[in-house]
Structures are given as C-alpha cells and as structure tokens.
Design an enzyme around this catalytic site. Structure first.
Site, PDB file in Angstrom:
ATOM      1  N   SER A   8      -5.450  -6.250  -5.311  1.00 50.26           N
ATOM      2  CA  SER A   8      -4.150  -6.847  -4.993  1.00 50.26           C
ATOM      3  C   SER A   8      -3.086  -5.808  -4.663  1.00 50.26           C
ATOM      4  CB  SER A   8      -3.665  -7.731  -6.154  1.00 50.26           C
ATOM      5  OG  SER A   8      -3.499  -6.955  -7.329  1.00 50.26           O
ATOM      6  N   GLY A  65      -6.427  -8.498 -12.237  1.00 53.85           N
ATOM      7  CA  GLY A  65      -6.536  -7.055 -12.101  1.00 53.85           C
ATOM      8  C   GLY A  65      -7.883  -6.649 -11.514  1.00 53.85           C
ATOM      9  N   ASP A  75      -8.694  -6.301  -8.536  1.00 55.51           N
ATOM     10  CA  ASP A  75      -9.020  -7.268  -7.489  1.00 55.51           C
ATOM     11  C   ASP A  75      -8.480  -6.865  -6.118  1.00 55.51           C
ATOM     12  OD1 ASP A  75      -6.345  -7.576  -7.955  1.00 55.51           O
ATOM     13  OD2 ASP A  75      -6.420  -9.702  -8.459  1.00 55.51           O
ATOM     14  N   HIS A  80      -3.648   1.518 -11.016  1.00 61.66           N
ATOM     15  CA  HIS A  80      -2.523   0.610 -10.791  1.00 61.66           C
ATOM     16  C   HIS A  80      -2.982  -0.760 -10.316  1.00 61.66           C
ATOM     17  CE1 HIS A  80       1.153   3.488 -10.705  1.00 61.66           C
ATOM     18  NE2 HIS A  80       0.275   3.840 -11.625  1.00 61.66           N
TER      19      HIS A  80
END
Length: 203
Positions: A96, A92, A94, A70
């Site tokens: 987050s 992505g 990363d 995800h």
C-alpha cells in the site's frame, strides 16, 4: 543519533522477519513456494535485479528495507505473544506504500515519515516490469517488495529470512494510519520501546 542507527536497523530487520513468518499476516495459504509452479523464474529474476541495483547504488539496501518496514508496520505489535492490534483495519505488508497520490486519494508516500524520505520505488517498479515480461499478472507488487527487502539484505551478507508469498496487492492506502503509527525521519532510539512484556512500536 548515529549510534542508535544500527540498533534501529536491527529492530527493523527483526520485525520484518516476524512479519514474514505469519505474525502479521491475515491472509491464508501464504507459502515460500507459492510461485514455484506459477512463475518458476520470478525469484531469480527479482534477486538478480536487486543485486544490480545495490551494486549500482549501495544505499538501495537501506532504502528497500526501510520501504518494506514502512509498508508493513502501520500497525502496532504488543504483549508477550506479539498480538496484532489492527488499527484502522489495515493489514500491512500489502504494497500500500507504492501507489502514487491522485486528486481523489491520498498516498502513504506523502506522510510525514515517507514524504521526500522513502526511497527505492524505482527498484520495485523495475522488478515489476521484469517479472511482467516472463509472467504477466502473476506476481503481486506486495510480494515483490517483500522479496526485494530480503534479497537486499542477503546481497551484502546480512541476515536472510524466509518470505512467505501469495500476498495480494492492496487496492487502497491509509495515509492517516501511516501518519499515526510510523516513526518520523527525526525519531531517535527512545521512540522505540521494548517493555518487559514484548516488543512495542510507538503509536
């Protein structure tokens, strides 16, 4: 629904393998040896913690792989060359997905696909605390999440893959991109499409 889970899990692992081999990386200079001189004990430290977490709670395996999936696949893979269509200008892989929501910023944790569903955050936080003790401010949370997913798979005898390291931890999140592109907890196998021209995730 249950019969489709192994196939969805296989697709998830396959896409994570592709992501970690620079198909979904825009940052240069990623390498498996990135921390060899910067923090030689980092990978062993993370590996040990992941094994302990899975030994304590077996479902941590699925939770960590899904969490990494995800984090990475807020974007769409399409066509024969697996060209990345960068929706919302989001990279992505990363980290987050990790930040908690604040009064001024929405978190990816509260999207439909993640809210009260994504798990494993406490394992990543524990790994971060461990590596901070030996190498302060060196290992990014993005890399810890990538390593954790791979090590979780290996810990139970499932596939391994090379993890290229050196990702920077994202300072932003994208609630809207996650809502647009991630499959919900209620998605079935038909939500994933594998057309003749290559793998494609729903968007």
């Amino acid at each position: 629904m249950e019969s489709s889970f192994p196939t969805i899990a296989f697709i998830s692992v396959l896409l994570l393998f592709l992501a970690n081999n620079n198909i979904i990386q825009s940052e240069a200079q990623l390498a498996p040896t990135f921390y060899d001189s910067r923090c030689p004990r980092a990978l062993d430290t993370i590996r040990t913690l992941i094994r302990q977490a899975i030994s304590h709670k077996r479902r941590s395996l699925a939770s960590l792989i899904r969490l990494h999936f995800h984090d990475c696949f807020i974007q769409v893979i399409s066509n024969a060359n697996l060209y990345m269509q960068m929706k919302h200008d989001f990279k992505g892989c990363d980290g987050s997905i990790l930040p908690t929501e604040t009064r001024t910023a929405q978190s990816e944790k509260t999207t439909l696909a993640n809210n009260n569903s994504a798990r494993g955050f406490e394992v990543i936080e524990a790994a971060k605390r461990k590596v901070e003790k030996i190498c302060p401010r060196i290992i990014s949370c993005a890399d810890i999440l990538s390593i954790a997913a791979r090590d979780a798979s290996v810990a139970v005898g499932d596939p391994t893959w090379q993890v290229k390291l050196g990702r920077r931890y994202s300072t932003t999140t994208s609630h809207s991109a996650a809502d647009d592109n991630l499959p919900s907890p209620f998605a079935t196998l038909t939500y994933f499409q594998v057309p003749e021209q290559g793998i494609r995730l729903p968007c």
